[in-house]
Design a protein around this motif. Sequence first.
Motif, PDB file in Angstrom:
ATOM      1  N   ILE B  32       0.860  -1.179   0.000  1.00 38.31           N
ATOM      2  CA  ILE B  32       0.000   0.000   0.000  1.00 38.31           C
ATOM      3  C   ILE B  32       0.895   1.227   0.000  1.00 38.31           C
ATOM      4  CG2 ILE B  32      -1.805   1.274   1.194  1.00 38.31           C
ATOM      5  CD1 ILE B  32      -2.747  -1.278   2.451  1.00 38.31           C
ATOM      6  N   LEU B  33       0.713   2.063  -1.033  1.00 42.35           N
ATOM      7  CA  LEU B  33       1.465   3.309  -1.120  1.00 42.35           C
ATOM      8  C   LEU B  33       0.497   4.460  -0.922  1.00 42.35           C
ATOM      9  CD1 LEU B  33       3.357   2.665  -4.502  1.00 42.35           C
ATOM     10  CD2 LEU B  33       3.966   1.860  -2.197  1.00 42.35           C
ATOM     11  N   GLY B  34       1.053   5.616  -0.628  1.00 41.61           N
ATOM     12  CA  GLY B  34       0.188   6.784  -0.529  1.00 41.61           C
ATOM     13  C   GLY B  34       0.850   7.851   0.302  1.00 41.61           C
ATOM     14  N   PRO B  35       0.442   9.106   0.077  1.00 36.47           N
ATOM     15  CA  PRO B  35       1.056  10.210   0.812  1.00 36.47           C
ATOM     16  C   PRO B  35       0.761  10.124   2.312  1.00 36.47           C
ATOM     17  CG  PRO B  35      -0.795  11.000  -0.497  1.00 36.47           C
ATOM     18  CD  PRO B  35      -0.579   9.568  -0.872  1.00 36.47           C
ATOM     19  N   SER B  36       1.537  10.833   3.077  1.00 34.81           N
ATOM     20  CA  SER B  36       1.360  10.888   4.519  1.00 34.81           C
ATOM     21  C   SER B  36      -0.044  11.407   4.849  1.00 34.81           C
ATOM     22  CB  SER B  36       2.416  11.818   5.111  1.00 34.81           C
ATOM     23  OG  SER B  36       2.313  11.809   6.497  1.00 34.81           O
ATOM     24  N   GLY B  37      -0.700  10.749   5.775  1.00 36.24           N
ATOM     25  CA  GLY B  37      -2.032  11.172   6.181  1.00 36.24           C
ATOM     26  C   GLY B  37      -3.143  10.584   5.339  1.00 36.24           C
ATOM     27  N   SER B  38      -2.795   9.705   4.383  1.00 33.10           N
ATOM     28  CA  SER B  38      -3.841   9.180   3.500  1.00 33.10           C
ATOM     29  C   SER B  38      -4.643   8.066   4.168  1.00 33.10           C
ATOM     30  CB  SER B  38      -3.216   8.679   2.190  1.00 33.10           C
ATOM     31  OG  SER B  38      -2.202   7.738   2.458  1.00 33.10           O
ATOM     32  N   GLY B  39      -4.240   7.618   5.338  1.00 33.62           N
ATOM     33  CA  GLY B  39      -5.038   6.639   6.070  1.00 33.62           C
ATOM     34  C   GLY B  39      -4.515   5.214   6.029  1.00 33.62           C
ATOM     35  N   THR B 196       4.432   0.925   2.768  1.00 35.27           N
ATOM     36  CA  THR B 196       5.850   1.309   2.670  1.00 35.27           C
ATOM     37  C   THR B 196       6.037   2.537   1.789  1.00 35.27           C
ATOM     38  OG1 THR B 196       8.067   0.547   2.083  1.00 35.27           O
ATOM     39  CG2 THR B 196       6.260  -0.273   0.735  1.00 35.27           C
ATOM     40  N   HIS B 197       7.132   3.225   2.039  1.00 37.22           N
ATOM     41  CA  HIS B 197       7.534   4.319   1.163  1.00 37.22           C
ATOM     42  C   HIS B 197       8.737   3.902   0.318  1.00 37.22           C
ATOM     43  CE1 HIS B 197       4.731   7.268   2.595  1.00 37.22           C
ATOM     44  NE2 HIS B 197       5.073   7.063   3.849  1.00 37.22           N
ATOM     45  N   GLU B 198       9.139   2.631   0.444  1.00 35.74           N
ATOM     46  CA  GLU B 198      10.280   2.145  -0.336  1.00 35.74           C
ATOM     47  C   GLU B 198       9.765   1.661  -1.692  1.00 35.74           C
ATOM     48  OE1 GLU B 198      13.479   1.987   0.701  1.00 35.74           O
ATOM     49  OE2 GLU B 198      13.118   2.678   2.758  1.00 35.74           O
ATOM     50  N   MET B 199       9.792   2.554  -2.670  1.00 32.24           N
ATOM     51  CA  MET B 199       9.145   2.261  -3.954  1.00 32.24           C
ATOM     52  C   MET B 199       9.781   1.079  -4.684  1.00 32.24           C
ATOM     53  SD  MET B 199       6.698   4.251  -4.169  1.00 32.24           S
ATOM     54  CE  MET B 199       6.247   5.380  -2.876  1.00 32.24           C
ATOM     55  N   VAL B 236      -0.021   9.494 -10.666  1.00 25.24           N
ATOM     56  CA  VAL B 236       1.097  10.012 -11.459  1.00 25.24           C
ATOM     57  C   VAL B 236       1.862  11.060 -10.660  1.00 25.24           C
ATOM     58  CG1 VAL B 236       1.717  11.256 -13.564  1.00 25.24           C
ATOM     59  CG2 VAL B 236      -0.145   9.559 -13.596  1.00 25.24           C
ATOM     60  N   GLN B 237       1.102  11.987 -10.063  1.00 24.72           N
ATOM     61  CA  GLN B 237       1.745  13.059  -9.291  1.00 24.72           C
ATOM     62  C   GLN B 237       2.560  12.500  -8.142  1.00 24.72           C
ATOM     63  OE1 GLN B 237      -1.441  15.549  -8.037  1.00 24.72           O
ATOM     64  NE2 GLN B 237      -1.535  16.696  -9.964  1.00 24.72           N
ATOM     65  N   PHE B 238       1.940  11.549  -7.450  1.00 24.62           N
ATOM     66  CA  PHE B 238       2.607  10.966  -6.276  1.00 24.62           C
ATOM     67  C   PHE B 238       3.929  10.306  -6.674  1.00 24.62           C
ATOM     68  CE2 PHE B 238       3.319   7.225  -3.531  1.00 24.62           C
ATOM     69  CZ  PHE B 238       3.476   7.861  -2.314  1.00 24.62           C
ATOM     70  N   LEU B 239       3.870   9.517  -7.741  1.00 20.62           N
ATOM     71  CA  LEU B 239       5.068   8.802  -8.165  1.00 20.62           C
ATOM     72  C   LEU B 239       6.136   9.772  -8.672  1.00 20.62           C
ATOM     73  CD1 LEU B 239       3.414   5.741  -9.901  1.00 20.62           C
ATOM     74  CD2 LEU B 239       4.658   5.779  -7.729  1.00 20.62           C
ATOM     75  N   GLN B 240       5.675  10.825  -9.318  1.00 23.06           N
ATOM     76  CA  GLN B 240       6.607  11.816  -9.847  1.00 23.06           C
ATOM     77  C   GLN B 240       7.368  12.489  -8.716  1.00 23.06           C
ATOM     78  OE1 GLN B 240       4.432  14.584 -12.253  1.00 23.06           O
ATOM     79  NE2 GLN B 240       5.347  13.680 -14.102  1.00 23.06           N
ATOM     80  N   ARG B 241       6.586  12.834  -7.669  1.00 22.47           N
ATOM     81  CA  ARG B 241       7.223  13.478  -6.525  1.00 22.47           C
ATOM     82  C   ARG B 241       8.305  12.566  -5.964  1.00 22.47           C
ATOM     83  NH1 ARG B 241       2.673  15.149  -3.736  1.00 22.47           N
ATOM     84  NH2 ARG B 241       3.026  13.487  -2.226  1.00 22.47           N
ATOM     85  N   GLY B 246      13.872  11.047  -5.121  1.00 18.41           N
ATOM     86  CA  GLY B 246      14.889  10.029  -5.331  1.00 18.41           C
ATOM     87  C   GLY B 246      16.091  10.582  -6.078  1.00 18.41           C
ATOM     88  N   GLU B 247      15.829  11.365  -7.110  1.00 19.17           N
ATOM     89  CA  GLU B 247      16.941  11.928  -7.870  1.00 19.17           C
ATOM     90  C   GLU B 247      17.694  12.984  -7.074  1.00 19.17           C
ATOM     91  OE1 GLU B 247      15.010  12.710 -11.669  1.00 19.17           O
ATOM     92  OE2 GLU B 247      15.015  10.516 -11.775  1.00 19.17           O
ATOM     93  N   ALA B 248      16.926  13.752  -6.293  1.00 21.57           N
ATOM     94  CA  ALA B 248      17.564  14.777  -5.471  1.00 21.57           C
ATOM     95  C   ALA B 248      18.529  14.131  -4.484  1.00 21.57           C
ATOM     96  CB  ALA B 248      16.510  15.598  -4.707  1.00 21.57           C
ATOM     97  N   VAL B 249      18.149  12.977  -3.966  1.00 22.22           N
ATOM     98  CA  VAL B 249      19.010  12.280  -3.010  1.00 22.22           C
ATOM     99  C   VAL B 249      20.284  11.802  -3.694  1.00 22.22           C
ATOM    100  CG1 VAL B 249      19.225  10.211  -1.562  1.00 22.22           C
ATOM    101  CG2 VAL B 249      17.157  11.615  -1.469  1.00 22.22           C
ATOM    102  N   LYS B 250      20.113  11.286  -4.887  1.00 25.94           N
ATOM    103  CA  LYS B 250      21.278  10.853  -5.648  1.00 25.94           C
ATOM    104  C   LYS B 250      22.145  12.055  -5.974  1.00 25.94           C
ATOM    105  CE  LYS B 250      18.947   7.006  -7.838  1.00 25.94           C
ATOM    106  NZ  LYS B 250      18.020   6.848  -8.964  1.00 25.94           N
TER     107      LYS B 250
END
Lengths: 234, 250
Positions: B32-39, B196-199, B236-241, B246-250
């Motif tokens: 289950i993926l989803g932004p923080s607070g999505s339940g 998880t947030h580990e995509m 789409v938006q969520f995955l893009q973010r 991910g790229e910023a970390v790299k």
Amino acid sequence: MRLDTQFMLDSIPIILKALPVTAFISVFSMLLGGLLGLLIALIRYYKIPVLDRLFRVYVSLIRGFPLMVQLYLAYFGLPFYINMYCQSVGIDNLAKNIPPLAFAVFAFSVNTSAYVSEVFRSALDSLDKGQREACSSIGMTSFQTMAHILLPQAMVAAIPNLVNLFLGNIKASTLAYMISVHEMMGVAVVLANRAYNYLEIYIVTAVIYWLLCVLLERVFARMEFRFSRYKVRV
Amino acid sequence: MIRVTNVHKKFKDLEVLRGVDLEVKDGEVISILGPSGSGKTTLLRCINFLEKADEGEMEIGDRKYSLKYATKKQKLEVQRKTAMVFQLNNLFANKTVLENVTIGLTVVQKMNKADARRVAVRYLEKVGLGDRLSSYPAQLSGGQQQRVGIARALALNPSVILFDEPTSALDPELVGEVLSVIRQVAEEHITMVIVTHEMAFARDISDKVVFMDGGVVVESGTPEDIFLNPQKERTVQFLQRFRQVGEAVK
Ligand SMILES: Nc1ncnc2c1ncn2[C@@H]1O[C@H](COP(=O)(O)OP(=O)(O)OP(=O)(O)O)[C@@H](O)[C@H]1O
Ligand SMILES: [Mg+2]
């Protein structure tokens, strides 16, 4: 003023002979009060209707009364009700056969129970709710959770405060001489009455109680260390 | 099989779950993926009866339960069929590693001590902690603690294991060891739901990915569907973010 050192030295063994009485009062009121206090803490933790409110008032009253008043109430008040009860069922007055020591233990137990209940309650509250949820999540009943996880940890968390209460009890037990129980203080005062060596006697008793407390503190510190080993990172 | 339908949950005025459906087949791994607070956490907690839903049904195998009206007995029954691995592991502080795992077996399942020990040791070895049986949780690293939590859940042999962000409270260097244990468990076809947030991890191990937002399931499908070909704008938006982060970390 010169202190009568010979009298002081001579009085030590006499006072120490009453140590068992002091120990009896302190230990039994700690045990009985501890059990009752634990029960009250559980009732209040689970917020059992009616009883919860009842014991909230009980705890507040007991903690608000001077201990001396509780002692007198037990000593002068209880026999009155025991007599009344005895008369109503037509048996001989039992109260006069009850030794003052029993009233002292009763009063101190009641007093201790109120304080112990607060100690256990805050110890239970201090445990994180994560462990409780972990218990639920694997299907433990609330009784199993209490018995295996919460209570053992609360007990360990409570040790320092229980030790303080116990040491307090030892010193408070000196009040029992007011209802003519011959514990160490009672014996000491009788000794002093003979020749008015009050100062000497108070110094001797102070030192005896102090040494007793220091000794016990050591013992209990070691005990606490053993029981809280699980918290230590190694 | 475990299926929940129409789960609703409010905290005061805040509607956290607004009609969630979820189905997990036997042996299936669902992320289950989803932004923080999505339940997401709230959903798992409702399934495990740590939280009482305002509405909703659940089926486990051939048994049905109301998430709202379940009796105490039914709750216990469900809790015995499900296990949860928490974000903070919630190990029993006064129990050793071994006891943390055996306690569910002896106390809840009434297994005898020797059998429980055998089972527990087997699972603790599986998560790589066979040599730490008599340590206390305070003496373990976060990653080791989390692996004990996983062994505790596995040992109960539940119908489903619910993971709530099992690595997000860990130091980065400890994440790997925990993920690899979960991966290994997933390969054995144990039924699991993982928040998880580990995509990358979710993509690798899941049979199905569920994207939640605003208290509803926005989209679900195979990892390929969701990660390569998402249909809904919010996904789409969520995955893009996430890719940007991910790229910023790299
Ligand atoms: N016990 C509670 N009381 C009040 N509000 C709560 C409670 N638990 C959760 N919430 C709220 O419900 C919403 C959903 O929370 P939840 O923990 O389920 O989100 P989540 O998807 O797991 O988020 P995250 O990715 O940050 O873990 C949040 O806004 C949260 O503040
Ligand atoms: Mg969460």
